[in-house]
Scaffold this motif. Sequence first.
Motif, PDB file in Angstrom:
ATOM      1  N   TYR A   1       0.840  -1.201   0.000  1.00 21.44           N
ATOM      2  CA  TYR A   1       0.000   0.000   0.000  1.00 21.44           C
ATOM      3  C   TYR A   1       0.877   1.253   0.000  1.00 21.44           C
ATOM      4  CZ  TYR A   1      -3.807   3.143   1.487  1.00 21.44           C
ATOM      5  OH  TYR A   1      -4.727   4.160   1.586  1.00 21.44           O
TER       6      TYR A   1
ATOM      7  N   ALA B   1       2.285   1.961  -3.425  1.00 19.95           N
ATOM      8  CA  ALA B   1       1.319   2.548  -4.349  1.00 19.95           C
ATOM      9  C   ALA B   1       1.064   4.019  -4.024  1.00 19.95           C
ATOM     10  CB  ALA B   1       0.017   1.759  -4.299  1.00 19.95           C
TER      11      ALA B   1
ATOM     12  N   ARG C   1       4.136   6.128  -5.146  1.00 11.88           N
ATOM     13  CA  ARG C   1       4.167   6.332  -6.598  1.00 11.88           C
ATOM     14  C   ARG C   1       3.148   7.388  -7.022  1.00 11.88           C
ATOM     15  NH1 ARG C   1       4.329   0.379  -7.296  1.00 11.88           N
ATOM     16  NH2 ARG C   1       6.482  -0.255  -7.682  1.00 11.88           N
TER      17      ARG C   1
ATOM     18  N   GLY D   1      -3.665   0.857  -5.163  1.00 13.19           N
ATOM     19  CA  GLY D   1      -2.844  -0.279  -5.583  1.00 13.19           C
ATOM     20  C   GLY D   1      -3.639  -1.430  -6.170  1.00 13.19           C
TER      21      GLY D   1
END
Length: 292
Positions: free
Chosen positions: A137, A140, A143, A190
């Motif tokens: 998590y 994600a 990012r 994610g």
Amino acid sequence: MRYGPAVRRRKLGAELRRQRELSGMTSREAACAVGWHQSKVSRIETGISGVKPADVARLLDVYSVFDPDLRALLGALCGADPAGSGSGGGSRRGWWYAYRDLLPSAYLDFISLESEASHARTLETTVVPGLLQTPEYARAVTRAALGDPPAEQVEALVRVRMARQSVLAKERPLELCAMLDEAALRHEVGGPEVMAGQLEHLLERAALPHVRLHVLPFSSGDHIGITGPFVIFSFPRIADLDVVVLDHLTSSLYLERQEDLRAYGSAFTTLRAHALSHENSLDFIAGIKDGS
């Protein structure tokens, strides 16, 4: 030289000033007692300059402050390792020092305060709190927040986030009360598999006696939490060290005035009145995870 992040320096300086005043000494008398210029004591007390752990110990000796817990806390605020803090504190830097070239100063401030706080009250409206995230998590979220950065940067930031979670496993763990908007639980960060693992992890973390979760369901309607997330850090025995942190995309804002602390503390109490109980929140999260 400055020792420790800016917020922490100001907090330490204010408490050292309070201890000096309680001892009945003027800043000039304190400076003479330790062989410094008065301006050095003034710079330390206003947070303009930092102070080494050994010098904090000298000042506390002069002020006749011998409480080991208080000395350990003040030593930690100037960068000493709380685990090695004896009477004057150790001198080892926090683990986050190794990431000083990667992390912005505001994040270093945040981590250092989090590592020394006794309690944290946090409201999250769109994501799961960092202390309760899984690596997948966190990867994600990182990012998405940074706009597809290099893989090595992502992994380094994920390692930092996982290292932060050690505050929940230390001998005197951080007491965490997390308020989560339902949106943070519904948004599939994610993808479905990552999110399912994250919800399961939330339930596992919530089983810890020092972690409390409260969900603000959509049905709770309008509430003060819609204005945005915040964190309130509290410190053992010294309420004047408390601080509110407001996170933004590129920076963090630290609120230290007593009126701000009272306002956000009151807001958090109000939010709890709108939120589900800890037990009902866990049932709610389990229902989302199971698709019911």
